[in-house]
Motif scaffolding. Structure first.
Motif, PDB file in Angstrom:
ATOM      1  N   LEU A  20       0.543  -1.508  -0.075  1.00  0.00           N
ATOM      2  CA  LEU A  20      -0.195   0.077  -0.212  1.00  0.00           C
ATOM      3  C   LEU A  20       1.029   1.319   0.532  1.00  0.00           C
ATOM      4  O   LEU A  20       0.699   2.439  -0.698  1.00  0.00           O
ATOM      5  CB  LEU A  20      -1.100   0.060   0.918  1.00  0.00           C
ATOM      6  N   VAL A  29      -7.119   1.363  -4.858  1.00  0.00           N
ATOM      7  CA  VAL A  29      -6.344  -0.145  -5.070  1.00  0.00           C
ATOM      8  C   VAL A  29      -6.626  -1.189  -4.890  1.00  0.00           C
ATOM      9  O   VAL A  29      -6.819  -2.419  -4.430  1.00  0.00           O
ATOM     10  CB  VAL A  29      -5.598   0.061  -3.168  1.00  0.00           C
ATOM     11  N   TRP A  43      -3.308  -6.821  -4.213  1.00  0.00           N
ATOM     12  CA  TRP A  43      -2.293  -6.795  -4.305  1.00  0.00           C
ATOM     13  C   TRP A  43      -1.486  -8.786  -4.236  1.00  0.00           C
ATOM     14  O   TRP A  43      -0.288  -8.705  -4.421  1.00  0.00           O
ATOM     15  CB  TRP A  43      -1.782  -7.038  -2.541  1.00  0.00           C
ATOM     16  N   THR A  91      -5.888   4.260  -1.499  1.00  0.00           N
ATOM     17  CA  THR A  91      -4.733   3.998  -0.594  1.00  0.00           C
ATOM     18  C   THR A  91      -5.011   4.245   1.029  1.00  0.00           C
ATOM     19  O   THR A  91      -4.634   3.559   1.870  1.00  0.00           O
ATOM     20  CB  THR A  91      -3.665   4.069  -0.709  1.00  0.00           C
TER      21      THR A  91
END
Length: 111
Positions: A20, A29, A43, A91
């Motif tokens: 992050l 994100v 991620w 984020t």
């Protein structure tokens, strides 16, 4: 090569936080209430080239299921609670939620 046995070892909240921190605070994100595009799924895809669906209590990968660690369950729940505000998670929002979760864990360990 990543296997279903190795996947739980990758689910480290500090590694997620580091990912992050590579993003701008205003970057999107992930998407709320979207199993394949939540911040955790993005991620894992970006960092390890692993495509998963995150369903809060479980992670589905290649037709296999594993139980999500407590921090992921908490994170997904908090991200999805805010879905009326925006479909996307920034984020900055993800870092605030993650910080609250990490703080709660630290307090629990002290008690």
């Amino acid at each position: 090569m990543i296997t279903i046995q190795i996947l739980p070892q990758l689910l480290n909240q500090q590694e997620f936080e580091c990912w992050l921190l590579t993003k701008k605070k205003s970057d999107y994100v992930g998407m709320r209430a979207t199993a394949y595009c939540c911040p955790i799924a993005n991620w894992l895809k970006e960092s390890y080239n692993v495509s998963v669906d995150i369903h809060g209590s479980e992670i589905i990968w290649s037709q296999n299921k594993i139980e999500s660690p407590a921090w992921i369950k908490d994170f997904v729940k908090q991200v999805d609670l805010k879905k009326q505000h925006s479909t996307f998670c920034t984020t900055q929002e993800a870092l605030v939620i993650l910080g609250l979760i990490m703080n709660n864990e630290a307090i629990s360990r002290q008690v």
